[in-house]
Design a protein around this motif. Structure first.
Motif, PDB file in Angstrom:
ATOM      1  N   GLY A  87      78.097 -67.212  54.231  1.00 11.15           N
ATOM      2  CA  GLY A  87      79.441 -67.736  54.427  1.00 11.15           C
ATOM      3  C   GLY A  87      80.366 -66.626  54.916  1.00 11.15           C
ATOM      4  N   ARG A  88      81.580 -67.016  55.335  1.00  9.10           N
ATOM      5  CA  ARG A  88      82.539 -66.052  55.881  1.00  9.10           C
ATOM      6  C   ARG A  88      82.924 -64.959  54.879  1.00  9.10           C
ATOM      7  NH1 ARG A  88      86.099 -69.624  57.039  1.00  9.10           N
ATOM      8  NH2 ARG A  88      87.333 -69.192  55.198  1.00  9.10           N
ATOM      9  N   PRO A  89      83.017 -63.727  55.270  1.00  9.22           N
ATOM     10  CA  PRO A  89      82.710 -63.226  56.610  1.00  9.22           C
ATOM     11  C   PRO A  89      81.195 -63.232  56.868  1.00  9.22           C
ATOM     12  CG  PRO A  89      83.293 -61.404  55.159  1.00  9.22           C
ATOM     13  CD  PRO A  89      83.489 -62.654  54.371  1.00  9.22           C
TER      14      PRO A  89
ATOM     15  N   THR B 188      72.858 -74.522  65.262  1.00 11.31           N
ATOM     16  CA  THR B 188      72.745 -75.875  64.720  1.00 11.31           C
ATOM     17  C   THR B 188      72.978 -75.867  63.215  1.00 11.31           C
ATOM     18  OG1 THR B 188      71.317 -77.811  64.522  1.00 11.31           O
ATOM     19  CG2 THR B 188      70.221 -75.688  64.406  1.00 11.31           C
ATOM     20  N   HIS B 189      73.326 -77.049  62.672  1.00 14.06           N
ATOM     21  CA  HIS B 189      73.373 -77.226  61.223  1.00 14.06           C
ATOM     22  C   HIS B 189      72.085 -77.859  60.731  1.00 14.06           C
ATOM     23  CE1 HIS B 189      77.927 -77.184  61.418  1.00 14.06           C
ATOM     24  NE2 HIS B 189      77.630 -76.346  60.458  1.00 14.06           N
ATOM     25  N   ASP B 190      71.257 -78.304  61.690  1.00  9.83           N
ATOM     26  CA  ASP B 190      70.124 -79.164  61.376  1.00  9.83           C
ATOM     27  C   ASP B 190      68.856 -78.299  61.273  1.00  9.83           C
ATOM     28  OD1 ASP B 190      67.934 -80.843  61.629  1.00  9.83           O
ATOM     29  OD2 ASP B 190      68.883 -82.159  63.088  1.00  9.83           O
TER      30      ASP B 190
ATOM     31  N   PRO C  22      76.726 -71.733  57.150  1.00  9.82           N
ATOM     32  CA  PRO C  22      77.746 -72.681  56.706  1.00  9.82           C
ATOM     33  C   PRO C  22      78.901 -72.804  57.701  1.00  9.82           C
ATOM     34  CG  PRO C  22      77.429 -70.901  55.093  1.00  9.82           C
ATOM     35  CD  PRO C  22      76.556 -70.586  56.248  1.00  9.82           C
ATOM     36  N   SER C  23      79.561 -73.952  57.688  1.00  7.86           N
ATOM     37  CA  SER C  23      80.705 -74.178  58.579  1.00  7.86           C
ATOM     38  C   SER C  23      81.767 -73.101  58.346  1.00  7.86           C
ATOM     39  CB  SER C  23      81.276 -75.565  58.288  1.00  7.86           C
ATOM     40  OG  SER C  23      82.388 -75.788  59.101  1.00  7.86           O
ATOM     41  N   GLY C  24      82.282 -72.551  59.450  1.00  5.88           N
ATOM     42  CA  GLY C  24      83.356 -71.558  59.346  1.00  5.88           C
ATOM     43  C   GLY C  24      82.870 -70.132  59.137  1.00  5.88           C
ATOM     44  N   CYS C  25      81.533 -69.908  59.231  1.00  2.00           N
ATOM     45  CA  CYS C  25      81.029 -68.547  58.962  1.00  2.00           C
ATOM     46  C   CYS C  25      81.082 -67.648  60.190  1.00  2.00           C
ATOM     47  CB  CYS C  25      79.616 -68.589  58.392  1.00  2.00           C
ATOM     48  SG  CYS C  25      78.338 -68.942  59.604  1.00  2.00           S
ATOM     49  N   GLY C  26      81.485 -68.211  61.338  1.00  3.18           N
ATOM     50  CA  GLY C  26      81.666 -67.360  62.516  1.00  3.18           C
ATOM     51  C   GLY C  26      80.624 -67.532  63.618  1.00  3.18           C
ATOM     52  N   LYS C  27      79.892 -68.638  63.604  1.00  4.68           N
ATOM     53  CA  LYS C  27      78.829 -68.824  64.612  1.00  4.68           C
ATOM     54  C   LYS C  27      79.400 -68.990  66.028  1.00  4.68           C
ATOM     55  CE  LYS C  27      77.227 -72.476  62.446  1.00  4.68           C
ATOM     56  NZ  LYS C  27      78.277 -72.536  61.389  1.00  4.68           N
ATOM     57  N   SER C  28      80.411 -69.859  66.165  1.00 12.32           N
ATOM     58  CA  SER C  28      81.010 -70.047  67.503  1.00 12.32           C
ATOM     59  C   SER C  28      81.704 -68.763  67.947  1.00 12.32           C
ATOM     60  CB  SER C  28      82.015 -71.205  67.495  1.00 12.32           C
ATOM     61  OG  SER C  28      81.361 -72.404  67.167  1.00 12.32           O
ATOM     62  N   THR C  29      82.332 -68.086  66.990  1.00 14.43           N
ATOM     63  CA  THR C  29      82.988 -66.814  67.315  1.00 14.43           C
ATOM     64  C   THR C  29      81.965 -65.827  67.872  1.00 14.43           C
ATOM     65  OG1 THR C  29      84.562 -67.218  65.537  1.00 14.43           O
ATOM     66  CG2 THR C  29      84.419 -64.954  66.349  1.00 14.43           C
ATOM     67  N   LEU C  30      80.785 -65.823  67.269  1.00 13.74           N
ATOM     68  CA  LEU C  30      79.721 -64.920  67.715  1.00 13.74           C
ATOM     69  C   LEU C  30      79.373 -65.194  69.194  1.00 13.74           C
ATOM     70  CD1 LEU C  30      77.804 -62.748  66.489  1.00 13.74           C
ATOM     71  CD2 LEU C  30      76.143 -64.565  66.144  1.00 13.74           C
TER      72      LEU C  30
ATOM     73  N   ARG D 139      87.763 -59.697  63.153  1.00 13.84           N
ATOM     74  CA  ARG D 139      88.836 -60.197  62.288  1.00 13.84           C
ATOM     75  C   ARG D 139      89.791 -61.001  63.150  1.00 13.84           C
ATOM     76  NH1 ARG D 139      91.730 -55.612  59.030  1.00 13.84           N
ATOM     77  NH2 ARG D 139      91.198 -56.936  57.288  1.00 13.84           N
ATOM     78  N   PHE D 140      90.244 -62.118  62.614  1.00 17.43           N
ATOM     79  CA  PHE D 140      91.270 -62.910  63.289  1.00 17.43           C
ATOM     80  C   PHE D 140      92.558 -62.807  62.496  1.00 17.43           C
ATOM     81  CE2 PHE D 140      87.902 -65.763  65.206  1.00 17.43           C
ATOM     82  CZ  PHE D 140      88.303 -65.600  66.519  1.00 17.43           C
ATOM     83  N   ALA D 141      93.681 -62.937  63.187  1.00 17.08           N
ATOM     84  CA  ALA D 141      94.965 -63.055  62.484  1.00 17.08           C
ATOM     85  C   ALA D 141      95.133 -64.516  62.086  1.00 17.08           C
ATOM     86  CB  ALA D 141      96.095 -62.619  63.405  1.00 17.08           C
TER      87      ALA D 141
ATOM     88  N   THR E 207      79.369 -75.115  75.145  1.00 16.55           N
ATOM     89  CA  THR E 207      80.269 -74.931  74.008  1.00 16.55           C
ATOM     90  C   THR E 207      80.213 -76.133  73.061  1.00 16.55           C
ATOM     91  OG1 THR E 207      82.023 -75.853  75.352  1.00 16.55           O
ATOM     92  CG2 THR E 207      81.902 -73.463  75.266  1.00 16.55           C
ATOM     93  N   GLN E 208      80.791 -75.932  71.883  1.00 15.90           N
ATOM     94  CA  GLN E 208      80.755 -76.990  70.860  1.00 15.90           C
ATOM     95  C   GLN E 208      81.524 -78.233  71.345  1.00 15.90           C
ATOM     96  OE1 GLN E 208      81.616 -75.225  67.072  1.00 15.90           O
ATOM     97  NE2 GLN E 208      80.901 -76.988  65.915  1.00 15.90           N
ATOM     98  N   ASP E 209      82.631 -78.034  72.063  1.00 16.10           N
ATOM     99  CA  ASP E 209      83.326 -79.160  72.704  1.00 16.10           C
ATOM    100  C   ASP E 209      82.740 -79.319  74.095  1.00 16.10           C
ATOM    101  OD1 ASP E 209      85.093 -79.107  70.542  1.00 16.10           O
ATOM    102  OD2 ASP E 209      86.291 -77.555  71.530  1.00 16.10           O
TER     103      ASP E 209
HETATM  104  N1  LIG Z   1      91.236 -68.165  67.705  1.00 16.63           N
HETATM  105  C1  LIG Z   1      91.212 -68.074  66.385  1.00 16.63           C
HETATM  106  N2  LIG Z   1      92.258 -67.571  65.692  1.00 16.63           N
HETATM  107  C2  LIG Z   1      92.247 -67.454  64.351  1.00 16.63           C
HETATM  108  N3  LIG Z   1      91.189 -67.813  63.581  1.00 16.63           N
HETATM  109  C3  LIG Z   1      90.113 -68.326  64.219  1.00 16.63           C
HETATM  110  C4  LIG Z   1      90.066 -68.492  65.643  1.00 16.63           C
HETATM  111  N4  LIG Z   1      88.862 -69.023  65.971  1.00 16.63           N
HETATM  112  C5  LIG Z   1      88.200 -69.190  64.814  1.00 16.63           C
HETATM  113  N5  LIG Z   1      88.941 -68.782  63.763  1.00 16.63           N
HETATM  114  C6  LIG Z   1      88.515 -68.758  62.355  1.00 16.63           C
HETATM  115  O1  LIG Z   1      87.294 -68.052  62.278  1.00 16.63           O
HETATM  116  C7  LIG Z   1      86.416 -68.653  61.331  1.00 16.63           C
HETATM  117  C8  LIG Z   1      85.070 -68.916  62.003  1.00 16.63           C
HETATM  118  O2  LIG Z   1      85.231 -69.919  62.977  1.00 16.63           O
HETATM  119  P1  LIG Z   1      83.994 -70.385  63.880  1.00 16.63           P
HETATM  120  O3  LIG Z   1      84.499 -71.433  64.801  1.00 16.63           O
HETATM  121  O4  LIG Z   1      83.347 -69.190  64.491  1.00 16.63           O
HETATM  122  O5  LIG Z   1      83.027 -70.997  62.752  1.00 16.63           O
HETATM  123  P2  LIG Z   1      81.612 -71.744  62.908  1.00 16.63           P
HETATM  124  O6  LIG Z   1      80.613 -70.986  62.104  1.00 16.63           O
HETATM  125  O7  LIG Z   1      81.311 -71.962  64.353  1.00 16.63           O
HETATM  126  O8  LIG Z   1      81.896 -73.127  62.166  1.00 16.63           O
HETATM  127  P3  LIG Z   1      81.326 -74.619  62.496  1.00 16.63           P
HETATM  128  O9  LIG Z   1      79.910 -74.635  61.997  1.00 16.63           O
HETATM  129  O10 LIG Z   1      82.214 -75.502  61.681  1.00 16.63           O
HETATM  130  O11 LIG Z   1      81.432 -74.856  63.956  1.00 16.63           O
HETATM  131  C9  LIG Z   1      87.134 -69.901  60.816  1.00 16.63           C
HETATM  132  O12 LIG Z   1      87.673 -69.622  59.549  1.00 16.63           O
HETATM  133  C10 LIG Z   1      88.245 -70.149  61.828  1.00 16.63           C
HETATM  134  O13 LIG Z   1      89.394 -70.674  61.198  1.00 16.63           O
END
Ligand SMILES: Nc1ncnc2c1ncn2[C@@H]1O[C@H](COP(=O)(O)OP(=O)(O)OP(=O)(O)O)[C@@H](O)[C@H]1O
Ligand SMILES: [Mg+2]
Length: 264
Positions: free
Chosen positions: A219-221, A201-203, A50-58, A20-22, A91-93
């Motif tokens: 999708g998120r969560p 990837t999205h592809d 989907p975008s924003g589902c938490g892949k980079s967070t993972l 969970r993020f704040a 990383t993505q960047d």
């Molecule tokens: N440091 C953070 N603080 C608060 N919320 C965050 C933080 N990092 C990511 N989020 C939120 O967590 C969710 C998932 O973000 P994440 O970057 O993991 O998505 P993603 O699946 O990699 O998306 P994309 O495909 O667009 O790269 C998003 O709603 C984002 O706003």
């Protein structure tokens, strides 16, 4: 290959991961829920969702950059726990050091690992060549195109030959020709070095072309909706992957799992 994988040992175990993020307004937002995955040694494993589902967070959780709200990550090589320095993360960047040249950026991880200077230079130059940046060794990141910066960041990670490689949409910003060439480079390297790869990837075509298994997230969560085996023969011809038997069927299956989520 498939047989080998079925008996292969795990290299990464994600157990009951939730995060969970704040939000800026102070409310808590569930980003990942109960993610359970076991990645095997030498496996090419891809995550789509989907975008924003938490892949980079993972991936940030796997590298230890983010501590998960719940659950655990184990990284293994045979019977030993893997050191974080043995995990490569693209990383993505691009995240290049702006004050270092291409050559200095690519040598950096070797310096951290105390590789002698001469070897550092040789290995860095070799990787700069593989990603097609020879001639740009003395350029600074701002003097490169977006795709070139991406290739530099790929070289900077590949140069230390990590045991486990995490790649977050590494080819998203590249043009179609460079993208396919880089896919082939990564597959050749993976085949030669037998690292474990977790790729985002999205592809869907890219996911099928490269992977042994593809996990589709909701999708998120984000949860893992399903993991699909990609039983195409190896070595694979990335240039003509869409001609492979079963390709369209696999693509339809993955798309169906993603679409499922868009409907709900
Ligand atoms: N440091 C953070 N603080 C608060 N919320 C965050 C933080 N990092 C990511 N989020 C939120 O967590 C969710 C998932 O973000 P994440 O970057 O993991 O998505 P993603 O699946 O990699 O998306 P994309 O495909 O667009 O790269 C998003 O709603 C984002 O706003
Ligand atoms: Mg992301």
């Amino acid at each position: 290959m498939k047989q080998d994988l079925e008996t292969a040992r795990p290299t990464m175990i994600l157990g009951d991961l939730s995060h969970r993020f704040a939000s800026p307004d102070g409310r808590m937002m569930d980003v990942l829920t109960d993610v359970n995955l076991t990645i095997r040694e030498k496996e090419f494993f891809t995550v789509v969702g989907p975008s924003g589902c938490g892949k980079s967070t993972l991936l940030n959780i796997v590298t230890g950059m983010i501590k998960p709200t719940a659950g655990e990550v184990r990284l293994l090589s045979g019977d030993r726990e893997l050191d974080r320095l043995e995990v490569g993360y693209i990383t993505q960047d691009s995240n290049l050091f702006p004050w270092f040249t291409v050559l200095e950026n690519v040598m950096m991880p070797l310096e951290i690992r105390r590789v002698p200077k001469r070897e550092r230079q040789e290995r860095a130059r070799e990787w700069i060549k593989i990603v097609g940046l020879d001639g740009f060794e003395n350029h600074y990141p701002r003097q490169l195109s977006g795709g070139m910066q991406k290739r530099c960041s790929i070289a900077r990670t590949m140069v230390y030959e990590p045991e486990v490689l995490l790649m977050d949409e590494p080819f998203g910003a590249l043009d179609a020709i460079t993208k396919t060439t880089m896919q082939k480079t990564v597959l050749d390297l993976w085949q030669r070095r037998q690292t474990s790869v977790v790729f985002i990837t999205h592809d869907l075509t890219e996911a099928i072309a490269l992977s042994d298994r593809v996990a589709v997230m909701t999708g998120r969560p984000g949860r893992i909706r399903r993991t699909v085996d990609i039983p195409l023969d190896r070595p694979r011809d990335v240039y003509n992957i869409t001609d492979s038997t079963n390709f369209q069927e696999l693509r339809r299956e993955l798309w169906g799992l993603l679409e499922n989520d868009l409907d709900s």
